[in-house]
Write a protein that holds these residues in place. Structure first.
Motif, PDB file in Angstrom:
ATOM      1  N   GLU A  69       0.841  -1.190   0.000  1.00 12.02           N
ATOM      2  CA  GLU A  69       0.000   0.000   0.000  1.00 12.02           C
ATOM      3  C   GLU A  69       0.879   1.244   0.000  1.00 12.02           C
ATOM      4  N   GLY A  82       0.216   5.405   0.203  1.00 14.61           N
ATOM      5  CA  GLY A  82      -0.803   6.440   0.387  1.00 14.61           C
ATOM      6  C   GLY A  82      -2.187   5.850   0.600  1.00 14.61           C
ATOM      7  N   ASN A  83      -2.303   4.784   1.358  1.00 13.78           N
ATOM      8  CA  ASN A  83      -3.568   4.094   1.641  1.00 13.78           C
ATOM      9  C   ASN A  83      -4.229   3.491   0.406  1.00 13.78           C
ATOM     10  N   LYS A  84      -3.461   3.295  -0.667  1.00  9.82           N
ATOM     11  CA  LYS A  84      -3.980   2.642  -1.870  1.00  9.82           C
ATOM     12  C   LYS A  84      -3.145   1.396  -2.136  1.00  9.82           C
ATOM     13  N   ARG A  85      -3.856   0.301  -2.407  1.00  5.16           N
ATOM     14  CA  ARG A  85      -3.179  -0.954  -2.702  1.00  5.16           C
ATOM     15  C   ARG A  85      -2.568  -0.884  -4.098  1.00  5.16           C
ATOM     16  N   VAL A  86      -1.320  -1.328  -4.214  1.00  4.69           N
ATOM     17  CA  VAL A  86      -0.630  -1.385  -5.504  1.00  4.69           C
ATOM     18  C   VAL A  86      -0.981  -2.715  -6.157  1.00  4.69           C
ATOM     19  N   ASP A  87      -1.635  -2.635  -7.300  1.00  6.35           N
ATOM     20  CA  ASP A  87      -2.031  -3.837  -8.039  1.00  6.35           C
ATOM     21  C   ASP A  87      -1.345  -3.799  -9.397  1.00  6.35           C
ATOM     22  N   ASN A  89      -3.249  -3.672 -12.654  1.00  6.83           N
ATOM     23  CA  ASN A  89      -3.907  -2.453 -13.111  1.00  6.83           C
ATOM     24  C   ASN A  89      -3.050  -1.625 -14.062  1.00  6.83           C
TER      25      ASN A  89
END
Length: 113
Positions: free
Chosen positions: A83, A85-90, A93
């Protein structure tokens, strides 16, 4: 090391990298240099690369600790568990073209199935 030193010395990081392939990165490159010692452009390029490789600033200790735990030990990037910045790295995507170039003797590839 982080608890004792705070920041991780750049020289330690260089040593850590060299220990991935101690003979090739610590001895063989100097043996190979002897074959090119009379070619000024190759010698200058070698010296420039050596200066660049060993010009390593210290790294923030906690960032180093987290990187080692998440990326090296936990393989969290591949597992989709990182994660930022509170976003999961996928990685799935990513929708832009990516060019990956791998060296024939890349030490990181030796561990892939």
């Amino acid at each position: 090391m982080v608890d004792t030193l705070g920041n991780i010395p750049g020289d330690f990081l260089n040593w850590e990298f060299l220990m991935l392939k101690p003979f090739q990165l610590g001895v063989q490159k100097y043996i190979d240099l002897l074959e090119n010692i009379y070619f000024e452009s190759k010698l200058i390029n070698f010296l420039r690369m050596e200066k660049w490789i060993f010009d390593s600033p210290d790294q923030a200790g906690e960032a180093y600790r987290q990187f080692m735990k998440d990326f090296s030990q936990g393989n969290k990037l591949i597992q989709g568990q990182v994660e930022i910045g509170n976003k999961r790295v996928d990685l799935g995507n990513i929708r832009i073209p990516i060019l990956n170039i791998y060296a024939e003797q890349d030490p990181l590839l030796q561990h892939l199935p």
